[in-house]
Scaffold this active site. Sequence first.
Site, PDB file in Angstrom:
ATOM      1  N   ASP A   1      46.329   4.411 -32.102  1.00 19.62           N
ATOM      2  CA  ASP A   1      45.207   4.296 -33.050  1.00 19.62           C
ATOM      3  C   ASP A   1      44.661   5.631 -33.517  1.00 19.62           C
ATOM      4  O   ASP A   1      43.802   5.674 -34.401  1.00 19.62           O
ATOM      5  CB  ASP A   1      44.073   3.504 -32.380  1.00 19.62           C
ATOM      6  CG  ASP A   1      44.498   2.068 -32.137  1.00 19.62           C
ATOM      7  OD1 ASP A   1      44.488   1.633 -30.976  1.00 19.62           O
ATOM      8  OD2 ASP A   1      44.896   1.413 -33.119  1.00 19.62           O
TER       9      ASP A   1
ATOM     10  N   HIS B   1      45.099   5.031 -22.426  1.00 18.29           N
ATOM     11  CA  HIS B   1      45.853   3.773 -22.534  1.00 18.29           C
ATOM     12  C   HIS B   1      46.048   3.208 -21.137  1.00 18.29           C
ATOM     13  O   HIS B   1      46.219   3.954 -20.182  1.00 18.29           O
ATOM     14  CB  HIS B   1      47.233   4.030 -23.173  1.00 18.29           C
ATOM     15  CG  HIS B   1      47.863   2.797 -23.708  1.00 18.29           C
ATOM     16  ND1 HIS B   1      48.560   1.930 -22.917  1.00 18.29           N
ATOM     17  CD2 HIS B   1      47.868   2.273 -24.948  1.00 18.29           C
ATOM     18  CE1 HIS B   1      48.991   0.922 -23.654  1.00 18.29           C
ATOM     19  NE2 HIS B   1      48.582   1.096 -24.894  1.00 18.29           N
TER      20      HIS B   1
HETATM   21  C1  SDX Z   1      45.429  -0.324 -27.980  1.00 14.44           C
HETATM   22  O1  SDX Z   1      47.345  -2.559 -24.018  1.00 14.44           O
HETATM   23  C2  SDX Z   1      47.967  -2.149 -25.102  1.00 14.44           C
HETATM   24  O2  SDX Z   1      49.164  -2.051 -25.162  1.00 14.44           O
HETATM   25  C3  SDX Z   1      47.019  -1.831 -26.258  1.00 14.44           C
HETATM   26  C4  SDX Z   1      47.683  -1.244 -27.509  1.00 14.44           C
HETATM   27  C5  SDX Z   1      48.641  -2.234 -28.153  1.00 14.44           C
HETATM   28  O3  SDX Z   1      49.541  -1.782 -28.881  1.00 14.44           O
HETATM   29  O4  SDX Z   1      48.408  -3.488 -27.998  1.00 14.44           O
HETATM   30  O5  SDX Z   1      48.374  -0.052 -27.171  1.00 14.44           O
HETATM   31  C6  SDX Z   1      46.644  -0.922 -28.583  1.00 14.44           C
HETATM   32  O6  SDX Z   1      44.512  -1.049 -27.658  1.00 14.44           O
HETATM   33  C7  SDX Z   1      45.403   1.167 -27.726  1.00 14.44           C
HETATM   34  C8  SDX Z   1      44.100   1.614 -27.020  1.00 14.44           C
HETATM   35  C9  SDX Z   1      43.019   1.721 -28.116  1.00 14.44           C
HETATM   36  N1  SDX Z   1      41.697   1.959 -27.462  1.00 14.44           N
HETATM   37  C10 SDX Z   1      41.080   3.148 -27.558  1.00 14.44           C
HETATM   38  O7  SDX Z   1      41.575   4.160 -28.067  1.00 14.44           O
HETATM   39  C11 SDX Z   1      39.668   3.139 -26.964  1.00 14.44           C
HETATM   40  C12 SDX Z   1      39.480   4.378 -26.086  1.00 14.44           C
HETATM   41  N2  SDX Z   1      40.319   4.214 -24.861  1.00 14.44           N
HETATM   42  C13 SDX Z   1      39.692   3.644 -23.703  1.00 14.44           C
HETATM   43  O8  SDX Z   1      38.698   2.689 -23.949  1.00 14.44           O
HETATM   44  C14 SDX Z   1      40.680   3.343 -22.585  1.00 14.44           C
HETATM   45  O9  SDX Z   1      41.507   4.419 -22.493  1.00 14.44           O
HETATM   46  C15 SDX Z   1      41.507   2.079 -22.661  1.00 14.44           C
HETATM   47  C16 SDX Z   1      40.677   0.863 -22.819  1.00 14.44           C
HETATM   48  C17 SDX Z   1      42.501   2.178 -23.769  1.00 14.44           C
HETATM   49  C18 SDX Z   1      42.266   1.975 -21.334  1.00 14.44           C
HETATM   50  O10 SDX Z   1      41.324   1.813 -20.368  1.00 14.44           O
HETATM   51  P1  SDX Z   1      41.741   1.517 -18.844  1.00 14.44           P
HETATM   52  O11 SDX Z   1      43.197   1.431 -18.679  1.00 14.44           O
HETATM   53  O12 SDX Z   1      40.925   0.369 -18.368  1.00 14.44           O
HETATM   54  O13 SDX Z   1      41.371   2.838 -18.151  1.00 14.44           O
HETATM   55  P2  SDX Z   1      39.972   3.150 -17.585  1.00 14.44           P
HETATM   56  O14 SDX Z   1      38.927   2.676 -18.536  1.00 14.44           O
HETATM   57  O15 SDX Z   1      39.925   2.667 -16.175  1.00 14.44           O
HETATM   58  O16 SDX Z   1      39.993   4.740 -17.651  1.00 14.44           O
HETATM   59  C19 SDX Z   1      40.528   5.486 -16.609  1.00 14.44           C
HETATM   60  C20 SDX Z   1      39.611   6.705 -16.540  1.00 14.44           C
HETATM   61  C21 SDX Z   1      38.135   6.335 -16.464  1.00 14.44           C
HETATM   62  O17 SDX Z   1      37.480   7.394 -15.786  1.00 14.44           O
HETATM   63  P3  SDX Z   1      37.137   7.153 -14.209  1.00 14.44           P
HETATM   64  O18 SDX Z   1      36.326   5.855 -14.121  1.00 14.44           O
HETATM   65  O19 SDX Z   1      38.479   7.039 -13.518  1.00 14.44           O
HETATM   66  O20 SDX Z   1      36.351   8.383 -13.812  1.00 14.44           O
HETATM   67  O21 SDX Z   1      39.753   7.468 -17.749  1.00 14.44           O
HETATM   68  C22 SDX Z   1      38.514   7.482 -18.458  1.00 14.44           C
HETATM   69  C23 SDX Z   1      37.660   6.365 -17.894  1.00 14.44           C
HETATM   70  O22 SDX Z   1      36.290   6.701 -18.005  1.00 14.44           O
HETATM   71  N3  SDX Z   1      38.840   7.253 -19.856  1.00 14.44           N
HETATM   72  C24 SDX Z   1      38.309   7.914 -20.887  1.00 14.44           C
HETATM   73  C25 SDX Z   1      38.947   7.381 -22.018  1.00 14.44           C
HETATM   74  N4  SDX Z   1      39.806   6.438 -21.657  1.00 14.44           N
HETATM   75  C26 SDX Z   1      39.730   6.347 -20.321  1.00 14.44           C
HETATM   76  N5  SDX Z   1      37.383   8.895 -20.943  1.00 14.44           N
HETATM   77  C27 SDX Z   1      37.078   9.337 -22.188  1.00 14.44           C
HETATM   78  N6  SDX Z   1      37.656   8.893 -23.333  1.00 14.44           N
HETATM   79  C28 SDX Z   1      38.586   7.912 -23.280  1.00 14.44           C
HETATM   80  N7  SDX Z   1      39.141   7.473 -24.399  1.00 14.44           N
END
Ligand code: SDX
Length: 435
Positions: free
Chosen positions: A369, A311
């Site tokens: 989710d 998140h």
């Molecule tokens: C919702 O914003 C809100 O409030 C949203 C929400 C709401 O109520 O409105 O809470 C609802 O959208 C919840 C999130 C649902 N999405 C998912 O479950 C999809 C999977 N999650 C990711 O896509 C990700 O965690 C996000 C999009 C939710 C957050 O991404 P960020 O904040 O942009 O973080 P990032 O992509 O920069 O990740 C940080 C690191 C990265 O690694 P590095 O580049 O630092 O090496 O963590 C890794 C990412 O690769 N990472 C993951 C991961 N999520 C982040 N690695 C594996 N699996 C994951 N799910």
Amino acid sequence: MSTSTKETVTVTNNSNGKQVEIPLHAGTIGPKVMDIRSLYGQMDLFTYDPGFTSTGSCKSTITYIDGDEGVLLHRGYPIEELAENCNFLEVAYLLLNGELPNLDQKADFEKSITRHSMVHEQINFFYRGFRRDSHPMAVLCAVVGSMAAFYHDSIDINNPRDRMVTQHRLIAKMPTIIAWAYKYSLGQPFMYPKNSLSYAENFLHMMFSIPCEETKVSPVLAKAMDRILILHADHEQNASTSTVRLAGSSGANPFACIAAGIASLWGPAHGGANEAVLNMLHQIGSVDKIGEYIKRAKDKDDNFRLMGFGHRVYKNYDPRAKIMQKTCKEVLDELDMHDEPLLKLAMELERIALSDEYFISKKLYPNVDFYSGIIFRAMGIPTSMFTSLFALARTVGWSAQWSEMIEDPDQKIGRPRQLYVGAPKRQFVPLGQRK
Ligand code: SDX
């Protein structure tokens, strides 16, 4: 409400010695903010923050999240207490009006929502233009956007009463519009709302009843649905809420703004994640395959991510996910699905991920989710409908945030700047001379 602290941060441009004092503002809780509105004028500098990881877009009084502590407050009330003690319309009233309703206010609000749950009969015809297998979110974007063509009688966005009527219409009609998208996909006739039912009961009735047989909605499932709606109602300036605010900042029709929010929520990184979690669990298939997928999630060269994990704000357990997991167990107990393999798979996946150094170091926890899809599936809701249910609930938050934006004296049309990295100015080349 003044937020100025009289404190400042000094920004010095070392390349030309220019310096500016940036005022700090403080909210009720949470980090202070640097008010950089004068930065470009005084320093000829923009800020750069793709994804707005460190940028506040507005002041708000609606929701507060402490990502490190896993805290979610709606108008100051913890989500755990609201989920335990309120129903969805009570929380909707709180989000829209700033205070929990008293008995009369709750009764009046519920009556207003109940009385607005039918849609203009001609909206019915929009569905027939879609293929039966259209994704419900595509239908929802279109049908909600089309409401702008029907409800002109209260569309003066600067009139608080008109804004309230629009909010009530949206909140009241979303269950009908969404249930009809499901019915259309089945080739079944639309079920109309019944004023004798509660909000969640009415939705499940319109989803699962047929003209020749009423579905007796289980009170446990209706309560579970109501609680899930509470958990999805609002969440600060997430992608879809920011979309609604940006669209609304131009003075656009509120129904069109909500349709824009629906489009943004559809993305798998946002509200589309609940559908993506179920698809992922089916893809993993069994507990012995979990290791392989955890490895893929950690592999930078593999775009596979553990859906329902991570998140932007929560670097601790999403408090909604905890309540969702409890609700999941209650629903599966009610439906006598204790040994639901997907739940066992999800819980084992969570256990393994939360003990893995990669997820621990990156503070990746289950989010809202991760469990919701298992509950929806157990209720008989098809995976393709999951994000529509998220949109149903988030319509409350979108409506409240949209109205707050319009009332904000600091509000201006949203128009971000950029760092231009394209071609410098160059001579035009006539067609005949191009290589
Ligand atoms: C919702 O914003 C809100 O409030 C949203 C929400 C709401 O109520 O409105 O809470 C609802 O959208 C919840 C999130 C649902 N999405 C998912 O479950 C999809 C999977 N999650 C990711 O896509 C990700 O965690 C996000 C999009 C939710 C957050 O991404 P960020 O904040 O942009 O973080 P990032 O992509 O920069 O990740 C940080 C690191 C990265 O690694 P590095 O580049 O630092 O090496 O963590 C890794 C990412 O690769 N990472 C993951 C991961 N999520 C982040 N690695 C594996 N699996 C994951 N799910």
